[in-house]
Motif scaffolding. Sequence first.
Motif, mmCIF file in Angstrom:
data_model
loop_
_atom_site.group_PDB
_atom_site.id
_atom_site.type_symbol
_atom_site.label_atom_id
_atom_site.label_comp_id
_atom_site.label_asym_id
_atom_site.label_seq_id
_atom_site.Cartn_x
_atom_site.Cartn_y
_atom_site.Cartn_z
ATOM 1 N N GLU A 67 -54.835 31.351 -35.131
ATOM 2 C CA GLU A 67 -54.765 29.890 -35.053
ATOM 3 C C GLU A 67 -53.357 29.391 -35.380
ATOM 4 N N ASP A 68 -52.760 29.971 -36.431
ATOM 5 C CA ASP A 68 -51.384 29.592 -36.792
ATOM 6 C C ASP A 68 -50.413 29.924 -35.664
ATOM 7 N N TYR A 69 -50.585 31.082 -35.051
ATOM 8 C CA TYR A 69 -49.706 31.512 -33.960
ATOM 9 C C TYR A 69 -49.843 30.580 -32.749
ATOM 10 N N GLU A 70 -51.071 30.220 -32.406
ATOM 11 C CA GLU A 70 -51.286 29.309 -31.277
ATOM 12 C C GLU A 70 -50.709 27.926 -31.572
ATOM 13 N N ARG A 71 -50.811 27.464 -32.820
ATOM 14 C CA ARG A 71 -50.221 26.189 -33.215
ATOM 15 C C ARG A 71 -48.690 26.260 -33.093
ATOM 16 N N HIS A 72 -48.129 27.378 -33.511
ATOM 17 C CA HIS A 72 -46.682 27.581 -33.382
ATOM 18 C C HIS A 72 -46.252 27.533 -31.918
ATOM 19 N N LEU A 73 -46.982 28.210 -31.032
ATOM 20 C CA LEU A 73 -46.642 28.211 -29.599
ATOM 21 C C LEU A 73 -46.747 26.809 -29.003
#
Length: 140
Positions: A67-73
Amino acid sequence: MYQLYLDDCRDANVPNENIAKEWLYSEIFNYEYDYSFKTSDSDTYICDKYKIQLQESSVEERTTLQEDYERHLTDANKRYSLKSEDKKRSRLTNSEKVLMIDLQKCLPMSELHNSQSFYSLKLWTYNLTIQTPRFKNVFA
């Protein structure tokens, strides 16, 4: 870069016979000043960090990390689209100017082969780049 030089000379009303030819311009920059130009690499540090963490995490941690990675992207894509809009808008109007500033690389002042010297070094070179999208060939 040569095109930027030509544009600057024309803006300053430099006579054509006083403008350096491209071969001379390259000769001076490459050999007298020892400069070279290349396109900048994309910064992937955060994305790489997330990918490594995802590979090494447990099943419970993986959901939160994903979830954090997708938010970053999503945030990164939003920043790139805003930057593109600013670049386009600055090219269309003369009333708005856009400068892009990036700390490209930090380098030690001298080339060191001893790791102990490397970590005790206190003098670094910061390669700060400033660009303006007014020149279409800079961001092609």
